[in-house]
Design an enzyme around this catalytic site. Structure first.
Site, PDB file in Angstrom:
ATOM      1  N   ASP A 123       2.095  -0.397  11.587  1.00 22.84           N
ATOM      2  CA  ASP A 123       2.099  -1.862  12.008  1.00 22.84           C
ATOM      3  C   ASP A 123       3.240  -2.782  11.993  1.00 22.84           C
ATOM      4  O   ASP A 123       3.219  -3.818  12.046  1.00 22.84           O
ATOM      5  CB  ASP A 123       0.941  -2.476  11.615  1.00 22.84           C
ATOM      6  CG  ASP A 123       0.934  -2.537  10.039  1.00 22.84           C
ATOM      7  OD1 ASP A 123       0.436  -3.412   9.515  1.00 22.84           O
ATOM      8  OD2 ASP A 123       1.794  -2.195   9.407  1.00 22.84           O
ATOM      9  N   THR A 151       3.984   2.589   5.202  1.00 18.11           N
ATOM     10  CA  THR A 151       2.536   2.356   5.429  1.00 18.11           C
ATOM     11  C   THR A 151       1.979   3.195   6.334  1.00 18.11           C
ATOM     12  O   THR A 151       2.587   3.541   7.367  1.00 18.11           O
ATOM     13  CB  THR A 151       2.627   0.757   5.931  1.00 18.11           C
ATOM     14  OG1 THR A 151       0.991   0.754   5.963  1.00 18.11           O
ATOM     15  CG2 THR A 151       3.241   0.375   6.991  1.00 18.11           C
ATOM     16  N   GLY A 156       0.849  -1.326   0.057  1.00 17.26           N
ATOM     17  CA  GLY A 156       0.050   0.010  -0.090  1.00 17.26           C
ATOM     18  C   GLY A 156       0.794   1.253   0.075  1.00 17.26           C
ATOM     19  O   GLY A 156       1.974   1.216   0.760  1.00 17.26           O
ATOM     20  N   ARG A 183       1.238  -5.280  -6.344  1.00 12.81           N
ATOM     21  CA  ARG A 183       1.498  -6.588  -5.690  1.00 12.81           C
ATOM     22  C   ARG A 183       1.822  -7.550  -6.778  1.00 12.81           C
ATOM     23  O   ARG A 183       1.390  -7.456  -7.825  1.00 12.81           O
ATOM     24  CB  ARG A 183       0.171  -6.965  -4.872  1.00 12.81           C
ATOM     25  CG  ARG A 183      -0.047  -5.926  -3.695  1.00 12.81           C
ATOM     26  CD  ARG A 183      -1.291  -6.337  -2.827  1.00 12.81           C
ATOM     27  NE  ARG A 183      -1.155  -5.691  -1.531  1.00 12.81           N
ATOM     28  CZ  ARG A 183      -1.774  -4.419  -1.430  1.00 12.81           C
ATOM     29  NH1 ARG A 183      -2.563  -3.671  -2.350  1.00 12.81           N
ATOM     30  NH2 ARG A 183      -1.798  -3.798  -0.231  1.00 12.81           N
ATOM     31  N   ASP A 205      -0.289   2.383   8.352  1.00 11.41           N
ATOM     32  CA  ASP A 205      -0.851   1.665   9.199  1.00 11.41           C
ATOM     33  C   ASP A 205       0.057   1.612  10.714  1.00 11.41           C
ATOM     34  O   ASP A 205      -0.510   1.355  11.673  1.00 11.41           O
ATOM     35  CB  ASP A 205      -1.019   0.023   8.953  1.00 11.41           C
ATOM     36  CG  ASP A 205      -2.027  -0.067   7.857  1.00 11.41           C
ATOM     37  OD1 ASP A 205      -1.834  -1.267   7.051  1.00 11.41           O
ATOM     38  OD2 ASP A 205      -2.592   0.602   7.475  1.00 11.41           O
ATOM     39  N   ASP A 207       5.232  -5.061   5.850  1.00 16.46           N
ATOM     40  CA  ASP A 207       5.923  -6.477   6.119  1.00 16.46           C
ATOM     41  C   ASP A 207       5.807  -7.470   4.889  1.00 16.46           C
ATOM     42  O   ASP A 207       6.789  -8.200   4.751  1.00 16.46           O
ATOM     43  CB  ASP A 207       5.201  -7.044   7.361  1.00 16.46           C
ATOM     44  CG  ASP A 207       3.613  -6.954   7.021  1.00 16.46           C
ATOM     45  OD1 ASP A 207       2.838  -7.352   8.032  1.00 16.46           O
ATOM     46  OD2 ASP A 207       3.049  -6.778   5.933  1.00 16.46           O
ATOM     47  N   ARG A 213      -5.627  -1.719   8.470  1.00 12.43           N
ATOM     48  CA  ARG A 213      -5.585  -3.124   8.478  1.00 12.43           C
ATOM     49  C   ARG A 213      -5.857  -3.594   9.675  1.00 12.43           C
ATOM     50  O   ARG A 213      -7.124  -3.428  10.330  1.00 12.43           O
ATOM     51  CB  ARG A 213      -4.168  -3.561   7.870  1.00 12.43           C
ATOM     52  CG  ARG A 213      -4.341  -5.167   7.284  1.00 12.43           C
ATOM     53  CD  ARG A 213      -2.980  -5.339   6.566  1.00 12.43           C
ATOM     54  NE  ARG A 213      -2.588  -4.622   5.516  1.00 12.43           N
ATOM     55  CZ  ARG A 213      -2.740  -4.904   4.420  1.00 12.43           C
ATOM     56  NH1 ARG A 213      -3.549  -6.014   4.084  1.00 12.43           N
ATOM     57  NH2 ARG A 213      -2.469  -3.900   3.382  1.00 12.43           N
TER      58      ARG A 213
HETATM   59  O1  F6P Z   1      -1.709  -1.152   4.443  1.00  8.08           O
HETATM   60  C1  F6P Z   1      -2.222   0.433   4.034  1.00  8.08           C
HETATM   61  C2  F6P Z   1      -3.640  -0.212   3.694  1.00  8.08           C
HETATM   62  O2  F6P Z   1      -4.099   1.315   3.506  1.00  8.08           O
HETATM   63  C3  F6P Z   1      -4.501  -0.747   5.030  1.00  8.08           C
HETATM   64  O3  F6P Z   1      -4.705   0.333   6.050  1.00  8.08           O
HETATM   65  C4  F6P Z   1      -5.687  -0.998   4.109  1.00  8.08           C
HETATM   66  O4  F6P Z   1      -6.628  -1.990   5.066  1.00  8.08           O
HETATM   67  C5  F6P Z   1      -5.214  -1.667   3.201  1.00  8.08           C
HETATM   68  O5  F6P Z   1      -4.044  -1.072   2.707  1.00  8.08           O
HETATM   69  C6  F6P Z   1      -5.904  -1.517   1.603  1.00  8.08           C
HETATM   70  O6  F6P Z   1      -5.638  -2.113   0.636  1.00  8.08           O
HETATM   71  P1  F6P Z   1      -5.759  -1.870  -0.997  1.00  8.08           P
HETATM   72  O7  F6P Z   1      -5.077  -0.524  -1.195  1.00  8.08           O
HETATM   73  O8  F6P Z   1      -4.946  -2.958  -1.613  1.00  8.08           O
HETATM   74  O9  F6P Z   1      -7.219  -1.836  -1.016  1.00  8.08           O
END
Ligand code: F6P
Length: 318
Positions: free
Chosen positions: A124, A120, A5, A66, A122, A97, A166
């Protein structure tokens, strides 16, 4: 390379890595679209001028993606051959991670030097008090919740506001305190729905005409925000309830000064650690010092929720 992300501050980190390479007269290349771009050989030479005017830009100009192919040995071999052909002999990965897990496997299979920068929203990742983008996301969300409070107040409404993160509650807890939310629901503390109803009843009794409940997307009540709305509609008819799911706007925006400075510090440390022959490490902020943590530990570690801040949030809703 940026992966996972995206988050505000990633461009500032790329800029710092490139400029530190230039400072040490080392050639530098950007890899587009994370590991998939590595497999596709999607590289661009970067020099100090290539990264001008991006410190204040959200997102990542190298883009992120990804990659299923990178999960295969064949894909990683392709990536390795591309890097070798391009004369690239060390890698700085900016991400979370998942990104670091890929970097570690790549190092184990090809003995390829890797360094991680935690990017990120998050927050985390163990081994750092702040991941890149977290501070910016907090400020973005607090500003939005202030706006929601204006209309909640005008209509005497209760708002459930869902935030990202997340499966951790750092964003929810900090913006909940920062925006003066009446309740904060986070995965680390399952307060239970009865406690939520009691708290909302108390707010009403204490004369509060409107309320904000911040809900972390990974919250464990077992109900999503829309189901929470229905639950309150059924049990507290005196409330008029609305829902706001903030979503991906939390990932955008110009990075805060804090994130720009953190990114600049981390980029220098990442490159100079590689120059010192180090590898498999993540650059992090620990007690305001830039420190190195083994990637393994950063990946496996847990970022602990701030219990003292939970207590502060409880006191603030008196
Ligand atoms: O990891 C960052 C994040 O924004 C999380 O907070 C969220 O759950 C996820 O990515 C969303 O993923 P995507 O951008 O693939 O929808």
């Amino acid at each position: 390379m940026t992966s996972g992300g995206d988050s505000p501050g990633m461009n500032a980190a790329i800029r710092s890595v490139v400029r530190t390479c230039a400072y040490h007269n080392i050639a530098c290349a950007g890899i587009y679209r994370g590991y998939q771009g590595m497999i596709d050989g999607d590289f661009i030479d970067l020099d100090a001028r290539s990264v001008r005017g991006i410190i204040n830009k959200g997102g990542t100009f190298l883009k992120s993606a990804r990659s299923q192919d990178f999960r295969t040995k064949e894909g990683r071999e392709k990536a390795y051959n591309n890097l070798t052909k391009a004369g690239i002999d060390a890698l700085v990965t900016i991400g979370g991670d998942g990104t670091f897990t890929g970097a570690l496997i790549f190092n184990e299979e090809f003995n390829f030097p890797v360094m991680g920068i935690p990017g990120t929203i998050d927050n985390d990742i163990a081994g750092t008090s702040h991941t890149l983008g977290y501070d910016t996301a907090l400020n973005t969300v607090v500003e939005v919740i202030d706006k929601i409070r204006d209309t909640a107040h005008s209509h005497n409404r209760l708002f459930f506001v869902e935030v990202m993160g997340r499966d951790v509650g750092h964003i929810a807890l900090n913006v909940g305190v920062g925006a003066g939310a009446e309740e904060i629901l986070i995965p680390e503390e399952d307060l239970g729905l009865d406690r939520l109803l009691d708290s909302l009843r108390k707010s009403k009794k204490s004369g509060k005409s409107s309320s904000i409940v911040v809900v972390a997307e990974g919250d464990k009540t077992g109900r999503n925000v829309f189901e929470l709305k229905d639950y309150v509609d059924e049990n507290l008819p005196e409330y008029e309830v609305r829902v706001s799911v903030l979503g991906h706007m939390q990932r955008g925006g110009s990075p805060s000064c804090f994130d720009r400075v953190l990114a600049s510090r981390m980029g220098v440390k990442a490159v100079e650690s590689l120059l010192d022959g180090k590898s498999n490490l993540m650059v992090g902020l620990v007690n305001d010092k830039i420190q190195l943590t083994p990637l393994e530990k950063a990946i496996k570690g847990q970022s602990k929720i701030n219990k003292e801040l939970i207590r502060v949030s409880e006191i603030m809703t008196t």
